[in-house]
Design a protein around this motif. Structure first.
Motif, PDB file in Angstrom:
ATOM      1  N   PRO A 146       0.804  -1.226   0.000  1.00  0.00           N
ATOM      2  CA  PRO A 146       0.000   0.000   0.000  1.00  0.00           C
ATOM      3  C   PRO A 146       0.835   1.274   0.000  1.00  0.00           C
ATOM      4  O   PRO A 146       0.340   2.328  -0.424  1.00  0.00           O
ATOM      5  CB  PRO A 146      -0.836  -0.120   1.278  1.00  0.00           C
ATOM      6  N   THR A 150      -0.089   4.160  -2.513  1.00  0.00           N
ATOM      7  CA  THR A 150      -0.267   5.518  -2.005  1.00  0.00           C
ATOM      8  C   THR A 150       0.651   6.492  -2.736  1.00  0.00           C
ATOM      9  O   THR A 150       0.231   7.594  -3.114  1.00  0.00           O
ATOM     10  CB  THR A 150       0.021   5.565  -0.491  1.00  0.00           C
ATOM     11  N   ILE A 163      -4.659  -2.323  -5.700  1.00  0.00           N
ATOM     12  CA  ILE A 163      -4.018  -3.022  -4.600  1.00  0.00           C
ATOM     13  C   ILE A 163      -4.246  -4.522  -4.769  1.00  0.00           C
ATOM     14  O   ILE A 163      -5.345  -4.947  -5.134  1.00  0.00           O
ATOM     15  CB  ILE A 163      -4.543  -2.534  -3.221  1.00  0.00           C
ATOM     16  N   HIS A 190      -5.702   0.195   4.918  1.00  0.00           N
ATOM     17  CA  HIS A 190      -4.973   1.322   4.344  1.00  0.00           C
ATOM     18  C   HIS A 190      -5.774   2.072   3.290  1.00  0.00           C
ATOM     19  O   HIS A 190      -5.261   3.027   2.687  1.00  0.00           O
ATOM     20  CB  HIS A 190      -3.696   0.809   3.676  1.00  0.00           C
ATOM     21  N   SER A 194      -4.324   4.762   0.583  1.00  0.00           N
ATOM     22  CA  SER A 194      -3.920   4.273  -0.741  1.00  0.00           C
ATOM     23  C   SER A 194      -4.930   4.612  -1.837  1.00  0.00           C
ATOM     24  O   SER A 194      -4.551   4.847  -2.976  1.00  0.00           O
ATOM     25  CB  SER A 194      -3.693   2.762  -0.693  1.00  0.00           C
TER      26      SER A 194
END
Length: 250
Positions: A146, A150, A163, A190, A194
């Motif tokens: 992540p 991100t 992801i 996350h 992300s």
């Protein structure tokens, strides 16, 4: 940025349409050409070289796929470019990402996985983004990490990003992850940071709440990996929007 519709339009060839028994090896130009011949999008992996370049190769080590041994990250691009792929009948060598893209030339879409050791190193991500910035064909980028997904928000906000995740993280390569990190990854904790455009989820972990909620509440397409048999295919067709496949022709 919206997710391109092509990622759910047709099954995706895992590391190209490889066939080891016939000398067509994963992540090679030959495997890519085989996928292109049948019109399948291609999923491929990229790794970092010692001199900061990106190559198309899955493993962190050379041993499984070549006659050499040692870590990919310890070799320069010029050295890696000269290494034969073990078992390849077409004379395939390890291609750079640039060479791979030049050969594909937009003929089919690409799903590019940025490999990671979850150590915060963004050199590969940055180099891949630089190379992809000049590519004219359709592609998306994804990662298990992540931190990388991100970073893509800033490095390449116009790239569709995904992801990759699963529930258990029980493979040998996952031994670097702490139990806390595995819990975060499996539950997609996350997502606020992300903000991926799509999810790539392990087919053995379908159905599951994270994938279901991404699709239902997050309006995120779910592709699933890696489909290798009729049971997995049935699961993918029921619980995902598209599959990444190998070992058969869908």
């Amino acid at each position: 940025m919206s997710t391109p519709s092509w990622i759910v339009a047709k099954p995706i060839a895992h590391r190209g349409l490889h066939d080891k028994a016939n000398g067509v090896i994963e992540n090679t130009i030959s495997a890519a050409e085989a996928a292109i011949a049948r019109g399948f999008p291609i999923e491929c992996d990229v790794q970092l070289t010692a001199d900061g370049e990106a190559i198309v190769f899955h493993d962190f080590e050379l041993d499984r796929l070549t006659g050499d041994s040692g870590l990919v990250i310890e070799r320069n691009l010029s050295n890696l470019n000269g290494i034969d792929i073990k078992g390849a009948v077409g004379g395939d060598k390890i291609p750079s990402l640039k060479q791979f893209l030049d050969r594909i030339a937009g003929r089919v879409p690409l799903i590019i996985e940025i490999k990671s050791k979850f150590n915060g190193d963004l050199r590969l991500t940055k180099r891949a983004c630089e190379i992809l910035a000049d590519y004219k064909g359709p592609f998306v980028v994804k990662s298990f990490d992540p931190v990388i997904v991100t970073a893509l928000k800033t490095l390449a906000p116009h790239f569709a990003r995904g992801i990759i995740a699963e529930l258990h993280y029980a493979s040998k390569t996952d031994e670097i992850l702490s139990p806390e990190m595995k819990f975060q990854l499996a539950n997609l904790l996350h997502l606020g940071e992300s903000q991926p455009h799509f999810l790539s989820w392990h087919v053995k972990d379908l159905p599951s709440a994270p994938a279901y909620l991404c699709k239902l509440l997050g309006n995120m397409p779910v592709m699933t990996w890696t489909v290798r048999n009729p049971e997995d295919r049935a699961r993918a067709e029921k619980h995902a929007d598209q599959m990444i496949f190998e070992g058969f022709l869908p």
